[in-house]
Scaffold this motif. Structure first.
Motif, mmCIF file in Angstrom:
data_model
loop_
_atom_site.group_PDB
_atom_site.id
_atom_site.type_symbol
_atom_site.label_atom_id
_atom_site.label_comp_id
_atom_site.label_asym_id
_atom_site.label_seq_id
_atom_site.Cartn_x
_atom_site.Cartn_y
_atom_site.Cartn_z
ATOM 1 N N VAL A 245 1.500 -40.621 -52.469
ATOM 2 C CA VAL A 245 1.060 -41.390 -51.304
ATOM 3 C C VAL A 245 -0.088 -42.287 -51.747
ATOM 4 N N TYR A 246 0.123 -43.612 -51.669
ATOM 5 C CA TYR A 246 -0.894 -44.578 -52.075
ATOM 6 C C TYR A 246 -1.478 -45.255 -50.835
ATOM 7 N N PHE A 247 -2.797 -45.383 -50.810
ATOM 8 C CA PHE A 247 -3.492 -46.011 -49.689
ATOM 9 C C PHE A 247 -3.935 -47.404 -50.126
ATOM 10 N N ALA A 248 -3.289 -48.433 -49.573
ATOM 11 C CA ALA A 248 -3.562 -49.806 -50.003
ATOM 12 C C ALA A 248 -4.879 -50.340 -49.458
ATOM 13 N N ASP A 249 -5.337 -49.810 -48.336
ATOM 14 C CA ASP A 249 -6.555 -50.294 -47.682
ATOM 15 C C ASP A 249 -7.661 -49.267 -47.852
ATOM 16 N N ARG A 250 -8.758 -49.652 -48.502
ATOM 17 C CA ARG A 250 -9.867 -48.725 -48.718
ATOM 18 C C ARG A 250 -10.581 -48.363 -47.430
ATOM 19 N N GLU A 251 -10.362 -49.137 -46.363
ATOM 20 C CA GLU A 251 -11.031 -48.876 -45.098
ATOM 21 C C GLU A 251 -10.299 -47.851 -44.233
ATOM 22 N N LEU A 252 -9.177 -47.346 -44.707
ATOM 23 C CA LEU A 252 -8.430 -46.364 -43.924
ATOM 24 C C LEU A 252 -9.279 -45.108 -43.737
ATOM 25 N N SER A 253 -9.238 -44.558 -42.528
ATOM 26 C CA SER A 253 -9.987 -43.337 -42.247
ATOM 27 C C SER A 253 -9.254 -42.128 -42.817
ATOM 28 N N ALA A 254 -9.978 -41.017 -42.918
ATOM 29 C CA ALA A 254 -9.365 -39.783 -43.413
ATOM 30 C C ALA A 254 -8.249 -39.319 -42.477
ATOM 31 N N LYS A 255 -8.396 -39.557 -41.175
ATOM 32 C CA LYS A 255 -7.360 -39.153 -40.223
ATOM 33 C C LYS A 255 -6.087 -39.962 -40.427
ATOM 34 N N THR A 256 -6.226 -41.262 -40.701
ATOM 35 C CA THR A 256 -5.051 -42.088 -40.974
ATOM 36 C C THR A 256 -4.361 -41.637 -42.252
#
Length: 273
Positions: A245-256
């Motif tokens: 699982v890769y998160f492209a946006d560093r601003e994503l919250s831990a809940k997201t």
């Protein structure tokens, strides 16, 4: 919550073997006694040792917060990698057992141990479509997330398959819900109010013919801004397929990020089990 025998049977790897705390019965004092320590309430989480989740600058960033418990571990993670633990009994007898996984950081540090809780009759009758609960435990042996999947036959039977993501003791983060598509695998990620906040789009193929290696995009509805991706690929390091699982946006919250992990588990059971 995870039952005692479920915790006892959880197969941790070497990074997640944490001694079980003995259960102490409450003491009744018959005379005046000086109490030297305050009993800890069962509702208070034990802080997560910072040293166990140090995030190296090798991945190109430093932590912006100190992870103390549960979901805090995910705050600065650019990706997580899910590895299944295979049991010898299941391989020899072909009898389905409860699945277990290890969720790792990009540096292969164990972040969570995940164990399925389901009934044997459901595993025998329904296979990967079975209802279950998946408990994700952090390194203090406490629940960080609970994933709940109820039984559903699928869209062809007007029963879309979905998975709920909960944070103990009982806060619903959202749901991942199957949506109708003829040629591709599509899902929506909803918040606790069932409002669509993200969409998941998979390969352009019929669901029953999903390739062993697959790529799924996670994006915002409408503008279709890419927020992450889920891949299932063969890993030479562990000689098995892993879900990344890769998160492209560093601003994503831990809940997201927790919802994205929930989506990865739903895809795992629907297409790759």
């Amino acid at each position: 919550m995870l039952q005692d025998d479920g915790v006892r049977n959880l197969q941790y790897d070497s990074d997640l073997r944490i001694a079980q705390q003995p259960r102490v019965e409450p003491a009744l004092y018959q005379e005046q006694t000086v109490i030297t320590s305050v009993p800890r309430s069962n509702q208070v989480r034990i802080p997560l040792p910072v040293s166990t989740v140090e995030f190296s600058s090798q991945v190109g960033q430093n932590r912006t917060c100190v992870p103390l418990t549960g979901l805090d571990i995910l705050v600065d993670m650019p990706s997580v990698h899910i590895e299944q633990t295979f049991e010898l009994n299941e391989n020899l007898t072909s009898i389905a057992s409860e699945n277990r996984y290890t969720i790792r950081s990009p540096l292969r540090e164990a972040l969570f141990a995940a164990t399925e809780s389901s009934e044997a009759k459901h595993r025998m009758l329904w296979g990967s479509s079975r209802p279950f609960q998946m408990h994700l435990l952090d390194r203090t042996h406490q629940e960080a997330l609970v994933l709940r999947k109820k039984f559903a036959m699928g869209l062809m039977c007007c029963q879309p398959r979905y998975l709920e993501v909960w944070v103990p003791p009982g806060d619903l983060l959202g749901r991942i819900v199957e949506t109708f598509s003829v040629l591709s695998s599509e899902f929506t990620i909803q918040n606790a109010n069932r409002e669509i906040i993200y969409e998941v789009e998979g390969p352009n193929t019929i669901g029953c013919c999903m390739p062993k290696e697959a790529f799924f995009k996670l994006f915002t509805p409408g503008v279709r801004a890419l927020k992450g991706s889920i891949t299932r690929v063969w890993s030479k390091d562990v000689s098995q397929y892993t879900t990344n699982v890769y998160f492209a946006d560093r601003e994503l919250s831990a809940k997201t990020k927790a919802l994205f992990i929930g989506a990865a588990f739903l895809l795992e059971y629907m297409y790759f089990q």
